[in-house]
Motif scaffolding. Structure first.
Motif, mmCIF file in Angstrom:
data_model
loop_
_atom_site.group_PDB
_atom_site.id
_atom_site.type_symbol
_atom_site.label_atom_id
_atom_site.label_comp_id
_atom_site.label_asym_id
_atom_site.label_seq_id
_atom_site.Cartn_x
_atom_site.Cartn_y
_atom_site.Cartn_z
ATOM 1 N N ALA A 1 29.224 31.293 17.893
ATOM 2 C CA ALA A 1 28.990 32.679 18.305
ATOM 3 C C ALA A 1 28.572 33.573 17.145
ATOM 4 O O ALA A 1 28.277 34.754 17.363
ATOM 5 C CB ALA A 1 30.248 33.251 18.963
ATOM 6 N N GLY A 2 28.555 33.034 15.920
ATOM 7 C CA GLY A 2 28.150 33.823 14.765
ATOM 8 C C GLY A 2 29.290 34.477 14.029
ATOM 9 O O GLY A 2 29.048 35.282 13.125
ATOM 10 N N TYR A 3 30.533 34.141 14.378
ATOM 11 C CA TYR A 3 31.705 34.724 13.716
ATOM 12 C C TYR A 3 32.288 33.682 12.773
ATOM 13 O O TYR A 3 32.764 32.631 13.212
ATOM 14 C CB TYR A 3 32.743 35.155 14.741
ATOM 15 C CG TYR A 3 32.233 36.178 15.722
ATOM 16 C CD1 TYR A 3 31.845 37.444 15.309
ATOM 17 C CD2 TYR A 3 32.129 35.879 17.080
ATOM 18 C CE1 TYR A 3 31.371 38.385 16.199
ATOM 19 C CE2 TYR A 3 31.663 36.817 17.985
ATOM 20 C CZ TYR A 3 31.283 38.055 17.537
ATOM 21 O OH TYR A 3 30.800 38.987 18.431
ATOM 22 N N ARG A 4 32.249 33.978 11.484
ATOM 23 C CA ARG A 4 32.684 33.017 10.474
ATOM 24 C C ARG A 4 33.822 33.612 9.654
ATOM 25 O O ARG A 4 33.927 34.821 9.514
ATOM 26 C CB ARG A 4 31.513 32.644 9.557
ATOM 27 C CG ARG A 4 30.325 32.088 10.324
ATOM 28 C CD ARG A 4 29.112 31.915 9.426
ATOM 29 N NE ARG A 4 27.959 31.509 10.211
ATOM 30 C CZ ARG A 4 27.135 32.349 10.826
ATOM 31 N NH1 ARG A 4 27.333 33.660 10.707
ATOM 32 N NH2 ARG A 4 26.126 31.911 11.531
ATOM 33 N N GLY A 5 34.619 32.736 9.121
ATOM 34 C CA GLY A 5 35.727 33.177 8.298
ATOM 35 C C GLY A 5 37.016 33.324 9.100
ATOM 36 O O GLY A 5 37.106 33.010 10.299
ATOM 37 N N GLN A 6 38.036 33.853 8.439
ATOM 38 C CA GLN A 6 39.353 34.005 9.050
ATOM 39 C C GLN A 6 39.490 35.280 9.873
ATOM 40 O O GLN A 6 40.271 35.331 10.806
ATOM 41 C CB GLN A 6 40.429 33.991 7.958
ATOM 42 C CG GLN A 6 40.635 32.627 7.324
ATOM 43 C CD GLN A 6 41.160 31.610 8.327
ATOM 44 O OE1 GLN A 6 42.010 31.922 9.143
ATOM 45 N NE2 GLN A 6 40.657 30.386 8.240
ATOM 46 N N ALA A 7 38.727 36.321 9.534
ATOM 47 C CA ALA A 7 38.864 37.585 10.255
ATOM 48 C C ALA A 7 38.528 37.462 11.739
ATOM 49 O O ALA A 7 39.289 37.947 12.590
ATOM 50 C CB ALA A 7 38.000 38.659 9.604
ATOM 51 N N LYS B 1 23.916 33.627 24.625
ATOM 52 C CA LYS B 1 22.805 34.474 24.177
ATOM 53 C C LYS B 1 22.196 33.955 22.880
ATOM 54 O O LYS B 1 20.967 33.915 22.724
ATOM 55 C CB LYS B 1 23.288 35.908 23.993
ATOM 56 C CG LYS B 1 23.631 36.623 25.292
ATOM 57 C CD LYS B 1 24.074 38.051 25.027
ATOM 58 C CE LYS B 1 24.389 38.773 26.331
ATOM 59 N NZ LYS B 1 24.838 40.180 26.096
ATOM 60 N N ARG B 2 23.041 33.554 21.934
ATOM 61 C CA ARG B 2 22.525 33.041 20.664
ATOM 62 C C ARG B 2 21.766 31.737 20.883
ATOM 63 O O ARG B 2 20.693 31.529 20.293
ATOM 64 C CB ARG B 2 23.673 32.821 19.678
ATOM 65 C CG ARG B 2 24.226 34.095 19.080
ATOM 66 C CD ARG B 2 25.420 33.785 18.185
ATOM 67 N NE ARG B 2 25.072 32.920 17.089
ATOM 68 C CZ ARG B 2 24.610 33.347 15.909
ATOM 69 N NH1 ARG B 2 24.443 34.631 15.691
ATOM 70 N NH2 ARG B 2 24.324 32.481 14.952
ATOM 71 N N GLN B 3 22.274 30.846 21.704
ATOM 72 C CA GLN B 3 21.585 29.583 21.955
ATOM 73 C C GLN B 3 20.251 29.811 22.655
ATOM 74 O O GLN B 3 19.273 29.114 22.377
ATOM 75 C CB GLN B 3 22.479 28.664 22.782
ATOM 76 C CG GLN B 3 23.637 28.080 22.001
ATOM 77 C CD GLN B 3 24.472 27.132 22.833
ATOM 78 O OE1 GLN B 3 24.343 27.075 24.055
ATOM 79 N NE2 GLN B 3 25.334 26.370 22.188
#
Length: 331
Positions: free
Chosen positions: A105-111, A173-175
């Motif tokens: 989904a484009g969300y990276r990291g721990q946050a 949507k991203r795909q």
């Protein structure tokens, strides 16, 4: 004196001499003018190149200023982190599939993971409280207390799964954006590879050019370029790109890149075939949607178009019949 000048100007010899001089001047000017013309094409090409470089420099400065304000992997909020750690939500509600879907989904990291787990804890409670207050205080639906509690519990269940639905929608949507721009990206990658550019330079160039068509694809290619520069194995960078997108077409291309990297096979032919296959697949999907359109339009046409059409066709005839044979006179 005036009469002499007038007669000289109006004489046939003077007029013929003037026209001859004008013709000679036009001929000489036509022959000599190309020798004094400057190369405007080279100047225009140079001006366009300078303008393009200025635009690129301006956009890079804008992106650099935005990068200072917003980090790619921001730190999670302190209170969200405390709630997640207090109830051990990462062990109870998250697994490897959750992290991979957040990356897709484009969300990276721990946050993003902390926010996702915090939302799955808070939203059911919020939905339950708001729904229970509505059915008990605001609206009198005339049901028993048990039915009202069941409605509130159902709202809490919706709130529990709502973050999952949201992430699934973002992934879809991203795909879709990546799938539409992927054949064009392969064509650009093929041109870069056949021109002798390395894999890092090719991915960097394609990420710069494909951003106008698909921002998610440009973002993923930029991350792949960074991974190719610091990961010990290039194969891992290609596999990460296929895993982040979640598309089989991207995975097949990455497999071809891995095989070319391992066995030294020519990459241009494989990229050309894969680009054509992806383009044919995109055209097949468009044809499938077009073929499915008539059945989908049948019910709206029956409900909305046909009654109006019958009214337009039969309305004037009915008005003429009523005017010629009024029912009041018959009665």
């Amino acid at each position: 004196m005036f009469q002499y000048v007038y007669s000289s100007i109006t004489s046939a010899a003077f007029v013929m001499a003037a026209f001859a001089a004008l013709a000679v001047f036009a001929t000489v000017f036509t022959l000599v003018q190309p020798l004094f013309e400057r190369d405007k094409l080279a100047a225009r090409i140079k001006a366009v190149g300078e303008e393009r470089e200025e635009i690129r420099a301006r956009e890079r400065a804008r992106l650099a200023s935005e990068a200072k304000r917003a980090k790619l992997r921001p730190e999670p909020k302190a209170y969200m982190r405390r709630v997640v750690d207090r109830f051990n939500l990462q062990k109870a509600l998250a697994d490897e599939n959750t992290v991979s879907r957040l990356r897709m989904a484009g969300y990276r990291g721990q946050a993003p993971l902390v926010v996702f787990l915090f939302a799955r804890l808070i939203m059911p409670l919020a939905f339950f409280g708001v729904t229970l207050f509505y059915v008990l205080v605001v609206s009198d639906i005339g049901s028993s207390l048990l039915m009202k509690l069941l409605i509130a519990v159902l709202a809490a269940g919706i709130g529990f799964y709502l973050p999952i639905f949201y992430i699934s929608n973002i992934i879809s949507k991203r795909q879709t954006s990546i799938r539409r721009a992927w054949p064009d990206a392969l064509d650009l990658l093929l041109i870069c590879v056949e021109s002798g550019m390395s894999a890092e330079a090719s991915f960097r160039k394609v990420s710069e050019e494909i951003g106008a068509q698909s921002i998610p694809l440009a973002e993923e290619l930029t991350l792949t370029t960074a991974e190719l520069s610091y990961l010990p194995e290039r194969r891992q960078a290609y596999e990460n790109l296929g895993a982040r997108t979640g598309l089989e077409t991207v995975r097949s291309v990455m497999t071809s890149l891995i095989q070319a990297e391992r066995y030294g096979t020519p990459l241009g032919h494989s990229l050309r075939v894969l680009a054509q296959e992806n383009r044919d697949e995109r055209m097949t999907a468009a044809e499938k949607k077009a073929a499915a359109l008539p059945p989908k339009l049948t019910v709206p046409m029956i409900l909305f178009f046909l009654p109006v059409l019958m009214g337009v066709i039969l309305g004037p005839a009915a008005i003429q019949i009523i005017q010629k044979h009024p029912f009041s006179q018959n009665q």
